[in-house]
Design an enzyme around this catalytic site. Structure first.
Site, PDB file in Angstrom:
ATOM      1  N   HIS A  20     -19.494  47.533  27.049  1.00 45.28           N
ATOM      2  CA  HIS A  20     -18.475  46.501  27.488  1.00 45.28           C
ATOM      3  C   HIS A  20     -17.095  46.945  27.458  1.00 45.28           C
ATOM      4  CE1 HIS A  20     -17.357  44.112  23.525  1.00 45.28           C
ATOM      5  NE2 HIS A  20     -17.079  45.545  23.351  1.00 45.28           N
ATOM      6  N   CYS A  39     -10.389  48.261  23.190  1.00 48.07           N
ATOM      7  CA  CYS A  39     -11.344  47.613  23.754  1.00 48.07           C
ATOM      8  C   CYS A  39     -11.169  47.194  25.416  1.00 48.07           C
ATOM      9  CB  CYS A  39     -11.545  46.284  23.083  1.00 48.07           C
ATOM     10  SG  CYS A  39     -11.886  46.581  21.272  1.00 48.07           S
ATOM     11  N   HIS A  45     -17.088  50.830  26.485  1.00 50.51           N
ATOM     12  CA  HIS A  45     -17.399  51.509  25.346  1.00 50.51           C
ATOM     13  C   HIS A  45     -18.635  50.998  24.657  1.00 50.51           C
ATOM     14  CE1 HIS A  45     -14.862  48.096  23.927  1.00 50.51           C
ATOM     15  NE2 HIS A  45     -15.779  48.078  23.036  1.00 50.51           N
ATOM     16  N   HIS A  47     -21.901  49.830  21.971  1.00 49.66           N
ATOM     17  CA  HIS A  47     -21.923  49.162  20.508  1.00 49.66           C
ATOM     18  C   HIS A  47     -23.610  49.230  20.232  1.00 49.66           C
ATOM     19  CE1 HIS A  47     -17.973  47.899  19.729  1.00 49.66           C
ATOM     20  NE2 HIS A  47     -17.887  47.138  20.751  1.00 49.66           N
ATOM     21  N   ASP A  85     -30.430  45.519  26.932  1.00 48.21           N
ATOM     22  CA  ASP A  85     -30.372  46.994  26.187  1.00 48.21           C
ATOM     23  C   ASP A  85     -30.272  48.206  27.362  1.00 48.21           C
ATOM     24  OD1 ASP A  85     -30.876  48.690  24.002  1.00 48.21           O
ATOM     25  OD2 ASP A  85     -33.271  49.050  24.900  1.00 48.21           O
ATOM     26  N   HIS A  86     -29.092  48.970  27.004  1.00 46.29           N
ATOM     27  CA  HIS A  86     -28.662  50.067  27.830  1.00 46.29           C
ATOM     28  C   HIS A  86     -28.188  49.492  29.109  1.00 46.29           C
ATOM     29  CE1 HIS A  86     -31.528  52.318  25.032  1.00 46.29           C
ATOM     30  NE2 HIS A  86     -30.769  53.571  25.315  1.00 46.29           N
ATOM     31  N   GLU A 130     -21.735  43.159  15.855  1.00 47.57           N
ATOM     32  CA  GLU A 130     -21.437  44.225  16.817  1.00 47.57           C
ATOM     33  C   GLU A 130     -21.070  45.860  16.125  1.00 47.57           C
ATOM     34  OE1 GLU A 130     -17.737  44.050  20.239  1.00 47.57           O
ATOM     35  OE2 GLU A 130     -17.163  43.806  18.058  1.00 47.57           O
TER      36      GLU A 130
HETATM   37 NI    NI Z   1     -16.349  46.446  21.886  1.00 43.24          NI
END
Ligand code: NI
Length: 141
Positions: A20, A39, A45, A47, A85-86, A130
């Site tokens: 995200h 961010c 990036h 998580h 997911d992914h 996160e």
């Molecule tokens: Ni983040």
């Protein structure tokens, strides 16, 4: 007191990886970068998210269960994990379209995905990690 119904909270833990970026389209790139810092990176990036879903209820007389955790696993997988997911939360996830991809907004939308599919109990909490050091919780209010 023996006959008093006992309220029990059951939790299923799941995991997903997703990307995200924090970005408010009403702001300039400079304003986004200044507020969200790294961010807001336009290349996104990722998580490793941990998701805890808690259902509360009274164990059924015949099954001894609040909600069958096998069923809860399937519901979470189908309505949440398969969609996240992914994936890129900003671009790929139908229920996050048009919303800022913060974990606060995400946990509220995850609740909305799950709530209609909870049986023999009530959704009590959705907790989303996160990182090891930060997480959000939502109780439906
Ligand atoms: Ni983040």
């Amino acid at each position: 007191m023996e006959n008093k119904k006992k309220l029990v909270y059951i939790t299923r833990k799941e995991h997903f990886n997703a990307a995200h970026r924090l970005y408010n389209p009403k702001w300039s790139d400079e304003e986004n970068e200044s507020f969200f810092g790294k961010c807001a990176n336009k290349h996104f990036h990722g998580h490793n998210f941990d998701l805890y879903v808690t259902v509360k209820g009274i164990a059924d007389e015949n099954t001894g269960m609040v909600m069958d955790l096998k069923k809860l696993k399937v519901v979470i997988q189908h309505f949440v994990i398969d969609k996240l997911d992914h994936m890129n939360i900003n671009e790929d996830v139908d229920f996050m379209k048009g919303k800022l991809a913060s974990i606060e907004n995400l946990v509220v939308e995850i609740w909305a995905q799950l709530e209609p599919h909870i049986e023999n109990g009530k959704l009590h909490a959705v907790k989303l990690y996160e990182t090891e050091k930060q997480f959000v919780e939502y109780f439906g209010e």
